[in-house]
Scaffold this motif. Structure first.
Motif, short mmCIF file in Angstrom:
data_model
loop_
_atom_site.label_atom_id
_atom_site.label_comp_id
_atom_site.label_asym_id
_atom_site.label_seq_id
_atom_site.Cartn_x
_atom_site.Cartn_y
_atom_site.Cartn_z
N TYR A 206 45.36 55.35 57.45
CA TYR A 206 46.56 54.77 56.84
C TYR A 206 46.83 55.45 55.51
CZ TYR A 206 49.90 51.11 55.61
OH TYR A 206 51.05 50.43 55.27
N ARG A 207 48.05 55.34 55.00
CA ARG A 207 48.47 56.13 53.84
C ARG A 207 47.67 55.83 52.56
NH1 ARG A 207 54.47 53.58 52.55
NH2 ARG A 207 53.98 51.41 53.02
N PHE A 208 47.04 54.67 52.47
CA PHE A 208 46.09 54.37 51.39
C PHE A 208 45.26 53.19 51.85
CE2 PHE A 208 49.89 51.92 50.54
CZ PHE A 208 49.43 50.67 50.17
N ARG A 209 44.14 52.98 51.16
CA ARG A 209 43.24 51.90 51.56
C ARG A 209 42.68 51.20 50.33
NH1 ARG A 209 39.30 54.91 55.68
NH2 ARG A 209 39.89 56.76 54.50
N PHE A 210 42.02 50.08 50.58
CA PHE A 210 41.36 49.31 49.53
C PHE A 210 39.85 49.45 49.69
CE2 PHE A 210 44.87 45.80 49.00
CZ PHE A 210 45.75 46.76 48.52
N PRO A 233 46.88 44.82 53.13
CA PRO A 233 47.67 43.86 53.90
C PRO A 233 48.96 44.43 54.46
CG PRO A 233 46.78 42.81 51.93
CD PRO A 233 46.44 44.27 51.82
N CYS A 234 49.60 45.37 53.74
CA CYS A 234 50.87 45.90 54.23
C CYS A 234 50.70 46.76 55.48
CB CYS A 234 51.59 46.69 53.14
SG CYS A 234 50.58 47.96 52.37
N ALA A 235 49.47 47.08 55.88
CA ALA A 235 49.26 47.75 57.16
C ALA A 235 49.47 46.79 58.33
CB ALA A 235 47.85 48.34 57.23
N PHE A 236 49.35 45.49 58.05
CA PHE A 236 49.48 44.47 59.09
C PHE A 236 50.87 43.86 59.13
CE2 PHE A 236 45.06 44.64 57.66
CZ PHE A 236 44.40 44.86 58.87
N ALA A 237 51.56 43.83 58.01
CA ALA A 237 52.92 43.28 57.95
C ALA A 237 53.68 43.99 56.83
CB ALA A 237 52.89 41.78 57.70
N ASP A 238 54.92 44.38 57.12
CA ASP A 238 55.72 45.13 56.16
C ASP A 238 56.10 44.32 54.93
OD1 ASP A 238 55.72 47.36 57.80
OD2 ASP A 238 57.60 46.79 58.80
N HIS A 239 55.87 43.01 54.95
CA HIS A 239 56.40 42.14 53.91
C HIS A 239 55.42 41.90 52.76
CE1 HIS A 239 59.63 41.44 56.74
NE2 HIS A 239 58.72 41.18 57.66
#
Length: 263
Positions: A206-210, A233-239
């Protein structure tokens, strides 16, 4: 002869299974269907959400009639109520509409409402998290050096807005023969949080991670374990409004470990 997996490998498998369970829970990140900033809705009417939601300096005023079908604190609601930000689990948010949970939040003085729906399409589509099995080469010693004073840097967020990201210090470590550092935030329990990218970001990951290194000891020693790198979290939902990595947190190595993408 069967070789018994290492304790670290077993612990990683448990961690990964727990992550999959957590994100797929009824009110996990896959359930988020909208984040509505009240400043964008001056009439107080939010998309597909009953009632009128008006931001004031110290909270949100919700006005509704019982026919709207909202509940507050588990009881049918009609009238007016002032709401502070919800800091607890989504499932116990004060306002609900059927099975949906309407979560009040505030970011840099801007109030909003998040809509979590257990019947969200993303939750129905979810098939798992692509993650690389545990490899001890990705877990290395680190040393945390706090800043003299906390810093806040402005970084883009996943929703296209720019917000402040608080940073408390740096973690230095050695990986693949390189001396590297990550700027980190210090959480309430003393553990650390880094937003990072690497040469696999957007191409294999993914484009970045935690990353969440454990709280450093009195001498600043911690462990940088990329086996537990997490999708934001934004990997799971765009909001979600995840912050992008701050300057200096794009590593010059490929981190082929941890959570990589959704299946």
């Amino acid at each position: 002869m069967t070789v018994r997996p290492s304790g670290a490998s077993d612990a990683w498998k448990q961690w990964h299974e727990h992550r999959v369970e957590t994100v797929s829970e009824p009110y996990g990140p896959l359930a988020l269907t909208g984040t509505h900033w009240l400043e964008d809705y001056p009439d107080g009417r939010l998309p597909d959400i009953p009632g009128t939601w008006v931001a004031e300096e110290d909270g949100v005023v919700l006005t509704a009639v019982e026919a709207d079908g909202l509940t507050v604190d588990g009881k049918p609601f009609g009238g007016e109520v002032r709401l502070a930000a919800d800091h607890g689990p989504v499932g116990v948010a004060r306002v609900a509409h059927g099975e949906r949970r309407l979560v009040v939040l505030v970011r840099e003085g801007v109030w909003g409402v998040r809509d979590f729906d257990p019947d969200a399409e993303a939750r129905r589509r979810f098939r798992g998290i692509e993650a690389t099995p545990y490899d001890p080469r990705w877990s290395v010693p680190g040393r945390f050096t706090p800043y003299d004073e906390g810093r806040t840097v402005r970084v883009p967020n996943a929703d296209g807005r720019e917000r402040g990201l608080g940073l408390g210090g740096e973690v230095a470590f050695r990986l693949d023969g390189q001396e590297l550092t990550l700027q980190v935030s210090v959480q309430g329990d003393g553990s650390l949080w880094a937003v990072f990218a690497d040469t696999t970001s957007g191409d294999g990951s993914y484009r970045f991670r935690f990353l969440y290194p454990v709280a450093p000891d009195a001498e600043g020693r911690t462990t940088v374990d990329f086996n537990r790198a997490q999708l934001p979290p934004c990997a799971f939902a765009d909001h979600f409004v995840c912050p992008f990595p701050p300057p200096g947190n794009t590593l010059s190595v490929g981190i082929g470990a941890g959570e990589r993408n959704l299946v």
